[in-house]
Design a protein around this motif. Structure first.
Motif, PDB file in Angstrom:
ATOM      1  N   MET A 134       0.854  -1.185   0.000  1.00  0.00           N
ATOM      2  CA  MET A 134       0.000   0.000   0.000  1.00  0.00           C
ATOM      3  C   MET A 134       0.884   1.227   0.000  1.00  0.00           C
ATOM      4  SD  MET A 134      -2.904   1.075   2.689  1.00  0.00           S
ATOM      5  CE  MET A 134      -2.024   0.410   4.021  1.00  0.00           C
ATOM      6  N   GLN A 135       0.742   2.148  -0.912  1.00  0.00           N
ATOM      7  CA  GLN A 135       1.558   3.344  -0.988  1.00  0.00           C
ATOM      8  C   GLN A 135       0.792   4.515  -0.419  1.00  0.00           C
ATOM      9  OE1 GLN A 135       4.699   3.447  -1.980  1.00  0.00           O
ATOM     10  NE2 GLN A 135       4.574   1.222  -2.057  1.00  0.00           N
ATOM     11  N   ILE A 136       1.361   5.207   0.510  1.00  0.00           N
ATOM     12  CA  ILE A 136       0.724   6.378   1.087  1.00  0.00           C
ATOM     13  C   ILE A 136       1.741   7.473   1.227  1.00  0.00           C
ATOM     14  CG2 ILE A 136      -1.069   5.161   2.350  1.00  0.00           C
ATOM     15  CD1 ILE A 136       0.676   5.348   4.765  1.00  0.00           C
ATOM     16  N   SER A 137       1.367   8.707   1.187  1.00  0.00           N
ATOM     17  CA  SER A 137       2.313   9.804   1.282  1.00  0.00           C
ATOM     18  C   SER A 137       1.842  10.925   2.172  1.00  0.00           C
ATOM     19  CB  SER A 137       2.622  10.333  -0.112  1.00  0.00           C
ATOM     20  OG  SER A 137       1.433  10.764  -0.741  1.00  0.00           O
ATOM     21  N   THR A 138       0.665  10.896   2.646  1.00  0.00           N
ATOM     22  CA  THR A 138       0.144  11.975   3.488  1.00  0.00           C
ATOM     23  C   THR A 138      -0.469  11.409   4.726  1.00  0.00           C
ATOM     24  OG1 THR A 138      -2.026  12.006   2.512  1.00  0.00           O
ATOM     25  CG2 THR A 138      -0.367  13.353   1.428  1.00  0.00           C
TER      26      THR A 138
ATOM     27  N   PRO B 215      12.098  -2.229   4.681  1.00  0.00           N
ATOM     28  CA  PRO B 215      11.145  -1.247   5.199  1.00  0.00           C
ATOM     29  C   PRO B 215      10.929  -1.481   6.684  1.00  0.00           C
ATOM     30  CG  PRO B 215      10.025  -2.893   3.876  1.00  0.00           C
ATOM     31  CD  PRO B 215      11.481  -3.113   3.680  1.00  0.00           C
ATOM     32  N   VAL B 216      10.421  -0.471   7.367  1.00  0.00           N
ATOM     33  CA  VAL B 216      10.518  -0.418   8.821  1.00  0.00           C
ATOM     34  C   VAL B 216       9.842  -1.564   9.549  1.00  0.00           C
ATOM     35  CG1 VAL B 216       8.553   1.184   9.060  1.00  0.00           C
ATOM     36  CG2 VAL B 216      10.341   1.095  10.825  1.00  0.00           C
ATOM     37  N   ALA B 217       8.642  -1.951   9.173  1.00  0.00           N
ATOM     38  CA  ALA B 217       7.978  -3.035   9.888  1.00  0.00           C
ATOM     39  C   ALA B 217       8.721  -4.351   9.692  1.00  0.00           C
ATOM     40  CB  ALA B 217       6.528  -3.171   9.431  1.00  0.00           C
ATOM     41  N   THR B 218       9.236  -4.573   8.491  1.00  0.00           N
ATOM     42  CA  THR B 218      10.023  -5.771   8.215  1.00  0.00           C
ATOM     43  C   THR B 218      11.334  -5.736   8.989  1.00  0.00           C
ATOM     44  OG1 THR B 218       9.061  -5.861   6.001  1.00  0.00           O
ATOM     45  CG2 THR B 218      11.051  -7.167   6.381  1.00  0.00           C
ATOM     46  N   ALA B 219      11.998  -4.592   9.006  1.00  0.00           N
ATOM     47  CA  ALA B 219      13.254  -4.448   9.739  1.00  0.00           C
ATOM     48  C   ALA B 219      13.054  -4.698  11.227  1.00  0.00           C
ATOM     49  CB  ALA B 219      13.845  -3.054   9.506  1.00  0.00           C
ATOM     50  N   ALA B 220      11.982  -4.165  11.765  1.00  0.00           N
ATOM     51  CA  ALA B 220      11.695  -4.364  13.190  1.00  0.00           C
ATOM     52  C   ALA B 220      11.453  -5.828  13.498  1.00  0.00           C
ATOM     53  CB  ALA B 220      10.488  -3.524  13.599  1.00  0.00           C
ATOM     54  N   SER B 221      10.820  -6.539  12.591  1.00  0.00           N
ATOM     55  CA  SER B 221      10.531  -7.951  12.823  1.00  0.00           C
ATOM     56  C   SER B 221      11.798  -8.788  12.881  1.00  0.00           C
ATOM     57  CB  SER B 221       9.602  -8.486  11.728  1.00  0.00           C
ATOM     58  OG  SER B 221      10.284  -8.618  10.482  1.00  0.00           O
ATOM     59  N   ASN B 222      12.906  -8.291  12.336  1.00  0.00           N
ATOM     60  CA  ASN B 222      14.186  -9.004  12.366  1.00  0.00           C
ATOM     61  C   ASN B 222      15.053  -8.619  13.557  1.00  0.00           C
ATOM     62  OD1 ASN B 222      13.769 -10.419   9.905  1.00  0.00           O
ATOM     63  ND2 ASN B 222      14.300  -8.575   8.761  1.00  0.00           N
ATOM     64  N   ASN B 223      14.572  -7.653  14.348  1.00  0.00           N
ATOM     65  CA  ASN B 223      15.378  -7.127  15.459  1.00  0.00           C
ATOM     66  C   ASN B 223      14.976  -7.798  16.764  1.00  0.00           C
ATOM     67  OD1 ASN B 223      16.468  -5.458  17.564  1.00  0.00           O
ATOM     68  ND2 ASN B 223      16.682  -3.806  16.092  1.00  0.00           N
TER      69      ASN B 223
ATOM     70  N   THR C 190       0.883  -0.524   6.049  1.00  0.00           N
ATOM     71  CA  THR C 190       0.853   0.928   6.237  1.00  0.00           C
ATOM     72  C   THR C 190       2.232   1.458   6.589  1.00  0.00           C
ATOM     73  OG1 THR C 190      -1.457   0.901   6.941  1.00  0.00           O
ATOM     74  CG2 THR C 190      -0.146   2.790   7.613  1.00  0.00           C
ATOM     75  N   LEU C 191       2.892   0.833   7.558  1.00  0.00           N
ATOM     76  CA  LEU C 191       4.212   1.297   7.991  1.00  0.00           C
ATOM     77  C   LEU C 191       5.267   1.105   6.904  1.00  0.00           C
ATOM     78  CD1 LEU C 191       4.213   0.010  11.670  1.00  0.00           C
ATOM     79  CD2 LEU C 191       4.058   2.388  10.905  1.00  0.00           C
ATOM     80  N   ASN C 192       5.125   0.055   6.130  1.00  0.00           N
ATOM     81  CA  ASN C 192       6.094  -0.206   5.065  1.00  0.00           C
ATOM     82  C   ASN C 192       5.847   0.643   3.827  1.00  0.00           C
ATOM     83  OD1 ASN C 192       7.513  -2.106   6.523  1.00  0.00           O
ATOM     84  ND2 ASN C 192       6.607  -3.889   5.511  1.00  0.00           N
ATOM     85  N   GLY C 193       4.724   1.377   3.795  1.00  0.00           N
ATOM     86  CA  GLY C 193       4.330   2.044   2.573  1.00  0.00           C
ATOM     87  C   GLY C 193       4.568   3.535   2.503  1.00  0.00           C
ATOM     88  N   GLY C 194       5.203   4.145   3.501  1.00  0.00           N
ATOM     89  CA  GLY C 194       5.424   5.589   3.458  1.00  0.00           C
ATOM     90  C   GLY C 194       6.785   5.958   4.012  1.00  0.00           C
ATOM     91  N   GLU C 195       6.981   7.236   4.237  1.00  0.00           N
ATOM     92  CA  GLU C 195       8.226   7.742   4.832  1.00  0.00           C
ATOM     93  C   GLU C 195       7.896   8.222   6.236  1.00  0.00           C
ATOM     94  OE1 GLU C 195      11.454   8.412   3.247  1.00  0.00           O
ATOM     95  OE2 GLU C 195      10.757   6.879   1.846  1.00  0.00           O
ATOM     96  N   PHE C 196       8.553   7.635   7.249  1.00  0.00           N
ATOM     97  CA  PHE C 196       8.182   7.911   8.624  1.00  0.00           C
ATOM     98  C   PHE C 196       9.379   8.070   9.546  1.00  0.00           C
ATOM     99  CE2 PHE C 196       4.729   5.136   6.948  1.00  0.00           C
ATOM    100  CZ  PHE C 196       3.695   6.055   7.006  1.00  0.00           C
ATOM    101  N   THR C 197       9.082   8.658  10.701  1.00  0.00           N
ATOM    102  CA  THR C 197       9.963   8.595  11.867  1.00  0.00           C
ATOM    103  C   THR C 197       9.212   7.746  12.883  1.00  0.00           C
ATOM    104  OG1 THR C 197      10.981  10.739  11.466  1.00  0.00           O
ATOM    105  CG2 THR C 197      11.057   9.908  13.734  1.00  0.00           C
ATOM    106  N   VAL C 198       9.873   6.709  13.402  1.00  0.00           N
ATOM    107  CA  VAL C 198       9.216   5.773  14.296  1.00  0.00           C
ATOM    108  C   VAL C 198       9.944   5.729  15.635  1.00  0.00           C
ATOM    109  CG1 VAL C 198       8.561   3.364  14.662  1.00  0.00           C
ATOM    110  CG2 VAL C 198       8.397   4.366  12.363  1.00  0.00           C
TER     111      VAL C 198
END
Length: 225
Positions: A1-5, A91-99, A122-130
């Motif tokens: 899912m791609q989101i930007s806003t 992407p962030v959710a995938t990276a977190a799952s490996n940590n 959702t988390l993997n589909g945009g640019e975020f600070t987590v």
């Protein structure tokens, strides 16, 4: 899912919540066999110790990182997909799952804690600070509260999205008040290795993933709205 806003992300969250959301180097120390001639002509090269390897890995990736726990993180997860370097490729959710430091957070965002809350796409589909609470942060919460989140999708979604800010904020940009995807604000204070997010301390921040900048924190943030 791609989101930007934030509008689209908030809409996706409202939809999933309202509709019962569907939703960590080992160096091969391959030392060449030493012949008698070699022993007399050259001194043997000492093998790298675990501390040496952790220091080397930490130095290699330390640029742009802040927080008193970065060295411990690099030593605990020196290589692999959950390491500082390894997280940068996913992407962030995938990276977190490996940590291995983020197992509880991973369960919460992926539907393992509550099958009605799955924010991976959702988390993997945009640019975020987590702001990512480590496992020890979740351990501070009353077990009864965690248990209640297994059936309270709205509250769990609110808590999780309160840890996410749109756009990637580097350590030199992070101080100040930021509006979260949940709609409330977080206040980042201090600088360098003394950053706080509300009342939580940044353990190691500025960790890059393919689509987000991550700040490991020692507390779970609770939304005020």
């Amino acid at each position: 899912m791609q989101i930007s806003t934030r509008t689209r992300l908030s809409a996706a969250l409202l939809l999933t919540t309202g509709l019962a959301l569907t939703a960590c180097s080992s160096g091969d120390d391959t030392g060449a066999e030493t012949t008698p001639d070699a022993m007399t002509s050259t001194a043997p090269t000492p093998s790298a110790t675990p501390d040496d390897m952790a220091t080397e890995g930490g130095d290699m990736m330390a640029s742009g990182l802040v927080g008193p726990g970065c060295a411990d993180y690099a030593a605990t997860v020196p290589d692999g997909a959950g390491s500082i370097e390894g997280m940068s490729t996913d992407p962030v959710a995938t990276a977190a799952s490996n940590n291995p430091l983020l197992t509880t957070l991973t369960a919460a965002v992926s539907g393992q804690l509550n099958p009605d809350v799955n924010l991976v796409d959702t988390l993997n589909g945009g640019e975020f600070t987590v702001f990512a609470p480590v496992d020890e942060a979740f351990a501070k919460i009353d077990p009864a509260t965690i248990e209640s989140l297994k059936t309270d999708a709205a509250t769990l979604s609110s808590i999780l999205t309160y840890h996410v800010v749109e756009g990637r904020l580097s350590p030199d940009q992070i101080a100040g008040e930021h509006t979260t995807v949940q709609g409330g604000t977080v206040d980042v204070t201090g600088s360098g290795d003394m950053l706080k997010v509300n009342d939580a301390n940044v353990v190691c921040g500025g960790v890059q993933t393919a689509n987000a900048t991550v700040y490991l924190i020692d507390g779970v943030l609770m939304p005020t709205m």
